[in-house]
Enzyme design. Structure first.
Site, PDB file in Angstrom:
ATOM      1  N   SER A  44       0.871  -1.188   0.000  1.00 19.69           N
ATOM      2  CA  SER A  44       0.000   0.000   0.000  1.00 19.69           C
ATOM      3  C   SER A  44       0.897   1.224   0.000  1.00 19.69           C
ATOM      4  O   SER A  44       2.070   1.142   0.372  1.00 19.69           O
ATOM      5  CB  SER A  44      -0.855   0.017   1.268  1.00 19.69           C
ATOM      6  OG  SER A  44      -1.539   1.246   1.400  1.00 19.69           O
ATOM      7  N   TYR A  79      -2.281   0.362  10.652  1.00 20.16           N
ATOM      8  CA  TYR A  79      -2.222  -0.052   9.241  1.00 20.16           C
ATOM      9  C   TYR A  79      -0.875   0.351   8.646  1.00 20.16           C
ATOM     10  O   TYR A  79      -0.237  -0.443   7.948  1.00 20.16           O
ATOM     11  CB  TYR A  79      -3.383   0.571   8.467  1.00 20.16           C
ATOM     12  CG  TYR A  79      -3.517   0.100   7.032  1.00 20.16           C
ATOM     13  CD1 TYR A  79      -3.704  -1.243   6.724  1.00 20.16           C
ATOM     14  CD2 TYR A  79      -3.474   1.006   5.969  1.00 20.16           C
ATOM     15  CE1 TYR A  79      -3.833  -1.680   5.404  1.00 20.16           C
ATOM     16  CE2 TYR A  79      -3.613   0.586   4.650  1.00 20.16           C
ATOM     17  CZ  TYR A  79      -3.785  -0.754   4.374  1.00 20.16           C
ATOM     18  OH  TYR A  79      -3.911  -1.189   3.072  1.00 20.16           O
TER      19      TYR A  79
HETATM   20  P1  NAP Z   1     -11.448  -5.699  -0.015  1.00 20.11           P
HETATM   21  O1  NAP Z   1     -12.391  -5.535  -1.147  1.00 20.11           O
HETATM   22  O2  NAP Z   1     -11.956  -5.487   1.379  1.00 20.11           O
HETATM   23  O3  NAP Z   1     -10.796  -7.153  -0.119  1.00 20.11           O
HETATM   24  C1  NAP Z   1     -10.064  -7.725   0.922  1.00 20.11           C
HETATM   25  C2  NAP Z   1      -9.950  -9.217   0.635  1.00 20.11           C
HETATM   26  O4  NAP Z   1      -9.141  -9.815   1.673  1.00 20.11           O
HETATM   27  C3  NAP Z   1     -11.304  -9.920   0.650  1.00 20.11           C
HETATM   28  O5  NAP Z   1     -11.358 -10.859  -0.392  1.00 20.11           O
HETATM   29  C4  NAP Z   1     -11.309 -10.625   1.992  1.00 20.11           C
HETATM   30  O6  NAP Z   1     -12.066 -11.837   1.897  1.00 20.11           O
HETATM   31  C5  NAP Z   1      -9.823 -10.947   2.162  1.00 20.11           C
HETATM   32  N1  NAP Z   1      -9.486 -11.220   3.544  1.00 20.11           N
HETATM   33  C6  NAP Z   1      -9.612 -10.398   4.606  1.00 20.11           C
HETATM   34  N2  NAP Z   1      -9.233 -11.037   5.725  1.00 20.11           N
HETATM   35  C7  NAP Z   1      -8.866 -12.299   5.340  1.00 20.11           C
HETATM   36  C8  NAP Z   1      -8.409 -13.441   6.025  1.00 20.11           C
HETATM   37  N3  NAP Z   1      -8.232 -13.450   7.361  1.00 20.11           N
HETATM   38  N4  NAP Z   1      -8.126 -14.553   5.314  1.00 20.11           N
HETATM   39  C9  NAP Z   1      -8.298 -14.593   3.983  1.00 20.11           C
HETATM   40  N5  NAP Z   1      -8.741 -13.533   3.268  1.00 20.11           N
HETATM   41  C10 NAP Z   1      -9.022 -12.410   3.953  1.00 20.11           C
HETATM   42  O7  NAP Z   1     -10.204  -4.713  -0.151  1.00 20.11           O
HETATM   43  P2  NAP Z   1      -9.084  -4.539  -1.290  1.00 20.11           P
HETATM   44  O8  NAP Z   1      -8.944  -3.091  -1.485  1.00 20.11           O
HETATM   45  O9  NAP Z   1      -9.337  -5.390  -2.450  1.00 20.11           O
HETATM   46  O10 NAP Z   1      -7.802  -5.025  -0.483  1.00 20.11           O
HETATM   47  C11 NAP Z   1      -6.877  -5.963  -1.005  1.00 20.11           C
HETATM   48  C12 NAP Z   1      -5.485  -5.604  -0.524  1.00 20.11           C
HETATM   49  O11 NAP Z   1      -5.133  -4.322  -1.058  1.00 20.11           O
HETATM   50  C13 NAP Z   1      -5.309  -5.498   0.989  1.00 20.11           C
HETATM   51  O12 NAP Z   1      -4.080  -6.062   1.351  1.00 20.11           O
HETATM   52  C14 NAP Z   1      -5.304  -3.992   1.224  1.00 20.11           C
HETATM   53  O13 NAP Z   1      -4.609  -3.667   2.395  1.00 20.11           O
HETATM   54  C15 NAP Z   1      -4.600  -3.532  -0.015  1.00 20.11           C
HETATM   55  N6  NAP Z   1      -4.792  -2.113  -0.398  1.00 20.11           N
HETATM   56  C16 NAP Z   1      -6.024  -1.618  -0.640  1.00 20.11           C
HETATM   57  C17 NAP Z   1      -6.154  -0.270  -0.994  1.00 20.11           C
HETATM   58  C18 NAP Z   1      -7.476   0.375  -1.272  1.00 20.11           C
HETATM   59  O14 NAP Z   1      -7.552   1.619  -1.304  1.00 20.11           O
HETATM   60  N7  NAP Z   1      -8.534  -0.362  -1.497  1.00 20.11           N
HETATM   61  C19 NAP Z   1      -5.016   0.530  -1.103  1.00 20.11           C
HETATM   62  C20 NAP Z   1      -3.778  -0.017  -0.851  1.00 20.11           C
HETATM   63  C21 NAP Z   1      -3.663  -1.354  -0.516  1.00 20.11           C
HETATM   64  P3  NAP Z   1     -12.922 -12.498   3.053  1.00 20.11           P
HETATM   65  O15 NAP Z   1     -13.470 -11.399   3.904  1.00 20.11           O
HETATM   66  O16 NAP Z   1     -13.977 -13.259   2.282  1.00 20.11           O
HETATM   67  O17 NAP Z   1     -11.974 -13.404   3.770  1.00 20.11           O
END
Ligand code: NAP
Length: 249
Positions: free
Chosen positions: A137, A150
């Site tokens: 991130s 975070y």
């Molecule tokens: P999201 O839509 O909330 O997706 C998060 C995913 O992680 C979901 O599929 C969730 O699935 C899974 N997850 C959460 N806890 C888990 C666990 N204990 N075991 C297995 N799977 C788990 O958010 P996203 O934005 O796509 O996030 C994906 C990654 O990108 C994360 O690492 C986040 O920190 C990073 N990121 C996001 C942003 C942003 O602005 N969106 C920016 C920078 C980095 P389940 O709940 O079904 O397990």
């Protein structure tokens, strides 16, 4: 786990594939001809994803070693590991930090990456052209007000990723980290415990990245020739120049 010789099609494991960046990455990699093994906790979402040709879904909680063991037993080969599962909880100041929330953020973001990487490293090495792509991130690079746990967790992810790259030098495994800025997914709804108004304010008046923008970057990184390692990549919306500098109209 025994690994058969590479045939041309690479098998990619994607964690956190039930929504957002992980789901988009599983779909893009499958569309590009990779065999995908996708994991997450919400099995209803996985069942829908598994209807896509080339994607096999297996339940996975990256914070639970027993679940990780069961998941990795179902992985018959692994050429690419996309460590994507993760997220943020709250925006408390350090002075008001909720210790349980910090522990949960470290467990999913840091130890989750460690558990999957450690379990699948033998298969990645046996691949002869293995690749670990971790979703960090901008929070892994830049501290910001309210970033607290975070920021700390994603900085730890960055340290783990760089150490892994150093320790694997000479082995046939590439190690990459992709650091997105604002991406509109379920991330903010989760961060604000289901408060959709608070989540909408994060993206108000600006054009954020989509999950597919990051999935496209992951696919590009994965498809470089074996001798090319994209060490790290920062991907921001045009409307964002740093963690807290966002143009809003
Ligand atoms: P999201 O839509 O909330 O997706 C998060 C995913 O992680 C979901 O599929 C969730 O699935 C899974 N997850 C959460 N806890 C888990 C666990 N204990 N075991 C297995 N799977 C788990 O958010 P996203 O934005 O796509 O996030 C994906 C990654 O990108 C994360 O690492 C986040 O920190 C990073 N990121 C996001 C942003 C942003 O602005 N969106 C920016 C920078 C980095 P389940 O709940 O079904 O397990």
């Amino acid at each position: 786990m025994s690994q058969t010789p590479r045939t041309g099609t690479r098998t990619a494991v994607v964690t956190g594939a039930s929504s957002g960046i992980g789901r988009a990455t599983a779909l893009r990699l499958a569309a590009a001809g990779h065999r995908v093994i996708a994991g997450a906790r919400r099995t209803d979402r996985l069942a829908e994803l598994a209807r896509t040709p080339g994607i096999v879904c297996v339940p996975l909680d990256v914070t639970d070693q027993t679940s990780v063991d069961r998941f990795t037993e179902a992985v018959d080969r692994c050429d690419v590991l996309v460590n994507n599962a993760g997220g943020a909880i709250g925006t408390d100041a350090v002075a008001d930090a909720d210790i349980a929330a910090w522990q949960a953020m470290f467990d999913v973001n840091v130890l989750g990456v460690l558990r999957l990487t450690k379990a699948l490293l033998p298969a990645l090495i046996a691949s002869g052209d293995g690749q670990v792509v971790t979703i960090g991130s901008i929070a892994a690079r830049e501290p910001y007000r309210g970033g607290g746990g975070y920021n700390a967790a994603k900085h730890a992810v960055a340290a783990l990723t760089r150490v892994l790259r150093i320790e694997l030098l000479g082995a046939p495994v590439r190690v990459s980290q992709i650091d997105p800025g604002l991406v509109e997914t379920e991330f903010s709804v989760n961060r604000f415990a289901g408060d959709t108004d608070a989540a909408a304010r994060v993206y108000a008046g600006m054009t954020p990245l989509t999950a597919d923008d990051i999935a496209e970057a992951v696919t590009w990184v994965v498809e470089r020739p074996a001798h090319v390692n994209i060490d790290s990549m920062l991907v921001l919306a045009r409307d964002q120049t740093s963690a807290q500098v966002v143009h809003r109209s």
